[in-house]
Write an enzyme that holds these catalytic residues in place. Structure first.
Site, PDB file in Angstrom:
ATOM      1  N   HIS A  60      37.397  31.253  36.242  1.00 50.82           N
ATOM      2  CA  HIS A  60      38.268  31.244  37.427  1.00 50.82           C
ATOM      3  C   HIS A  60      38.274  32.610  38.116  1.00 50.82           C
ATOM      4  O   HIS A  60      38.274  32.686  39.342  1.00 50.82           O
ATOM      5  CB  HIS A  60      39.713  30.909  37.033  1.00 50.82           C
ATOM      6  N   CYS A  83      41.832  20.943  34.195  1.00 49.09           N
ATOM      7  CA  CYS A  83      42.219  22.172  34.884  1.00 49.09           C
ATOM      8  C   CYS A  83      43.447  21.859  35.724  1.00 49.09           C
ATOM      9  O   CYS A  83      43.485  20.810  36.378  1.00 49.09           O
ATOM     10  CB  CYS A  83      41.065  22.635  35.777  1.00 49.09           C
ATOM     11  N   LEU A  84      44.437  22.736  35.722  1.00 51.01           N
ATOM     12  CA  LEU A  84      45.660  22.459  36.484  1.00 51.01           C
ATOM     13  C   LEU A  84      45.392  22.351  37.977  1.00 51.01           C
ATOM     14  O   LEU A  84      46.177  21.750  38.704  1.00 51.01           O
ATOM     15  CB  LEU A  84      46.720  23.534  36.212  1.00 51.01           C
ATOM     16  N   GLN A 130      44.910  30.717  40.635  1.00 51.79           N
ATOM     17  CA  GLN A 130      45.444  29.358  40.759  1.00 51.79           C
ATOM     18  C   GLN A 130      46.866  29.325  41.319  1.00 51.79           C
ATOM     19  O   GLN A 130      47.363  28.262  41.686  1.00 51.79           O
ATOM     20  CB  GLN A 130      45.415  28.635  39.396  1.00 51.79           C
ATOM     21  N   GLY A 135      46.096  27.014  29.915  1.00 50.06           N
ATOM     22  CA  GLY A 135      45.674  28.270  30.511  1.00 50.06           C
ATOM     23  C   GLY A 135      45.875  28.255  32.010  1.00 50.06           C
ATOM     24  O   GLY A 135      45.932  27.185  32.629  1.00 50.06           O
ATOM     25  N   HIS A 149      36.893  29.238  30.212  1.00 50.72           N
ATOM     26  CA  HIS A 149      37.345  28.517  31.419  1.00 50.72           C
ATOM     27  C   HIS A 149      38.107  29.451  32.357  1.00 50.72           C
ATOM     28  O   HIS A 149      37.850  29.475  33.568  1.00 50.72           O
ATOM     29  CB  HIS A 149      38.222  27.336  30.989  1.00 50.72           C
ATOM     30  N   GLU A 150      39.034  30.234  31.800  1.00 51.41           N
ATOM     31  CA  GLU A 150      39.881  31.080  32.650  1.00 51.41           C
ATOM     32  C   GLU A 150      39.115  32.273  33.211  1.00 51.41           C
ATOM     33  O   GLU A 150      39.340  32.666  34.352  1.00 51.41           O
ATOM     34  CB  GLU A 150      41.130  31.536  31.876  1.00 51.41           C
TER      35      GLU A 150
HETATM   36 NI    NI Z   1      41.331  25.821  35.339  1.00 50.12          NI
END
Ligand code: NI
Length: 158
Positions: A136, A90-91, A51, A46, A132-133
């Site tokens: 963000h 998480c990226l 991000q 995701g 999670h997203e």
């Molecule tokens: Ni993330």
């Protein structure tokens, strides 16, 4: 399409709240294509627009199953059910993994990239990814909600 630069831990933009998308134009379609390409490049499940430095309420998710990448514009979680304790990364936090509690099920509404309002009833990994997203988009990071003592640094294999 292009790979966008990721924003990482410590970048203040990650704590900011993203704005609603008002028009789905060519610029947004390009952003979506780039987000999908960037997520795939880094093997993420995701990615939220913040991000890659864009404060718009857009997320992409790919569980690498037959559903393909899912694009959620202006997503809202309207219902959650139960809990699941899951391993998460998480990226924006490379090589860091920790356990978090996420809802076991999530009902979300969103607009797809064609402008159609949709509803999804998600379970397991998809419920986790949506939670999670959407966090963000509200400037919330998984690292602030981990189960204490579960953070691990795992170096990627060459
Ligand atoms: Ni993330």
């Amino acid at each position: 399409m292009a790979i966008r630069n990721l924003r990482y831990e410590g970048d203040d933009i990650l704590k900011k709240k993203s704005r609603e998308v008002e028009v789905i134009d060519d610029k947004l379609q390009t952003l979506i294509d780039d987000m999908i390409e960037t997520m795939h490049k880094y093997n993420g499940v995701g990615l939220a627009a913040v991000q890659v430095g864009i404060l718009k309420r857009v997320i992409v998710i790919d569980l690498y199953d037959d559903k393909g990448p899912i694009v959620l514009i202006n997503p809202i979680i309207i219902k959650t059910k139960g809990e699941q304790e899951v391993e998460e990364g998480c990226l924006s936090f490379p090589n860091q993994f920790a356990k978090v509690i996420r809802p076991a099920e999530v009902v979300a509404e969103y607009t797809d990239r064609n402008g159609k309002r949709m509803r999804v009833h998600a379970k397991e990994l998809l419920a986790q990814a949506i939670a999670h997203e959407v966090d963000h988009l509200n400037g919330e990071l998984f690292i602030d909600k981990i189960i204490p003592g579960t953070l691990e640094y795992i170096e990627p294999e060459e």
